[in-house]
Write an enzyme that holds these catalytic residues in place. Structure first.
Site, PDB file in Angstrom:
ATOM      1  N   SER B  15       0.841  -1.208   0.000  1.00 45.22           N
ATOM      2  CA  SER B  15       0.000   0.000   0.000  1.00 45.22           C
ATOM      3  C   SER B  15       0.870   1.250   0.000  1.00 45.22           C
ATOM      4  CB  SER B  15      -0.894   0.035   1.243  1.00 45.22           C
ATOM      5  OG  SER B  15      -1.819  -1.019   1.233  1.00 45.22           O
ATOM      6  N   ARG B  38      -0.663   8.686   5.362  1.00 49.00           N
ATOM      7  CA  ARG B  38      -1.746   8.006   6.085  1.00 49.00           C
ATOM      8  C   ARG B  38      -3.123   8.530   5.660  1.00 49.00           C
ATOM      9  NH1 ARG B  38      -1.331   3.161   9.015  1.00 49.00           N
ATOM     10  NH2 ARG B  38       0.871   2.920   9.486  1.00 49.00           N
ATOM     11  N   HIS B  41      -3.758   6.836   2.410  1.00 52.96           N
ATOM     12  CA  HIS B  41      -3.994   5.420   2.690  1.00 52.96           C
ATOM     13  C   HIS B  41      -5.430   5.182   3.164  1.00 52.96           C
ATOM     14  CE1 HIS B  41      -3.543   1.795   5.414  1.00 52.96           C
ATOM     15  NE2 HIS B  41      -3.116   1.331   4.260  1.00 52.96           N
TER      16      HIS B  41
END
Lengths: 209, 209
Positions: B15, B38, B41
């Protein structure tokens, strides 16, 4: 200091008017349309209309199951906490087994994620239930495999909207191709998540009341 | 039945490699970069990199506040439940006042939303705290006004990522223009939500440990 709408009803009305004006809703049935609108509302993206895929008569299947008091099985605590309990028509249990005591060990033994292992714990609740997967692609893959193998009974409907860069788009394609006759709603591509998943359940709950 | 990655560490690695390869991260500082990653993500959208706006030294301000045990004040239960408590460095309280007993009446009296009224109940906790707004534009507007008017003390940092079609983009522009010296991180435009907000707090918490 700032000039902005403060009235909740006006905010909802203007939001839905914007969605009606900007989103391509023409291909949805009358039953699907309010669900599609709530998905778009939850993410603020009208383009997401083109990613929504409905399979079978998911609105009727899910609302009937909700009316019968069937449980909602969630892959993540955020999904569970996004579901508005006062909308549920029949005191439906909302379950998330991710943090059950034995999920960690089971995941290690099965060589998979905790999210996938948590699906195994749905065995006693899944028949005729409503599935709400809004986080983990591995949970959706695992669910489809367990149903295919006959290890889990069939739920009434699957809301399958995991998110991310590894397996999210692919697991949702797998749902579309291998739903095994189970009605579903999903979002093609990498985007998904707990908010759109919970919004879908809440939309179905409103229709079931 | 399906061929997919099951190992959590491999999934994370792939990822983050995808985000590094596809997202435009060049403009972020070394401190900001893991937070930006993040956020991307959490939503599965690399284009969101271009919508992220950092204000002031928000990473240092927020991590210092977290290390001191300051509370995290959330506008929605989904945000609260997306924050991973084991990541918090100093048993930080995570509070959401939306469902407090008097919020409904206060909202009616103030002629605003429950989300905005709930901000008033932050008075005893807000000084030096971390704000996490992931749902309601009116909560962000109300916060900025209450700080400007001196009715609320200044928090250490604002994570302001409400979502939607009415006021979301505008309230985040207001944060960027009128943060009053308070460090912040936001996402320009209509998109936002509890997942990206909680992911931002979790990223800051990881950096604070």
């Amino acid at each position: 200091m700032f000039d902005y709408l403060r009235d909740p009803q006006e905010i909802y009305a203007k939001s839905f008017a914007t969605i009606e004006a900007e989103a391509n809703l023409a291909r949805f049935s009358d039953a699907e349309r309010p669900v599609a609108i709530r998905i778009i509302h939850a993410c603020g993206m009208v383009d997401m209309a083109d990613q929504i895929a409905f399979g079978g008569d998911v609105v009727n299947a899910a609302t009937a199951a909700l009316s019968r008091g069937k449980p909602i099985l969630c892959d993540a605590e955020m999904v569970r906490h996004g579901i508005i309990s006062r909308l549920l028509p029949n005191q439906n249990p909302v379950l998330c087994t991710l943090n059950d005591g034995n999920t960690h060990d089971l995941a290690a033994r099965m060589e998979t994620t905790r999210s996938a292992a948590a699906v195994e714990a749905w065995a006693n609740h899944i028949e005729g239930a409503i599935i709400a997967i809004g986080n983990a692609p591995t949970a959706l893959y695992h669910l489809l495999e367990a149903i295919h193998d006959g290890r889990l009974n069939k739920p009434a409907a699957i809301v399958g909207m995991p998110v991310g860069f590894v397996g999210a788009a692919e697991s949702k394609d797998a749902l579309i191709e291998h739903a095994n006759g189970i009605p579903f709603v999903t979002l093609r591509g990498r985007f998904g998540g707990s908010a759109v998943t919970a919004a879908t359940i809440n939309a179905l709950a409103r229709l079931a009341r």
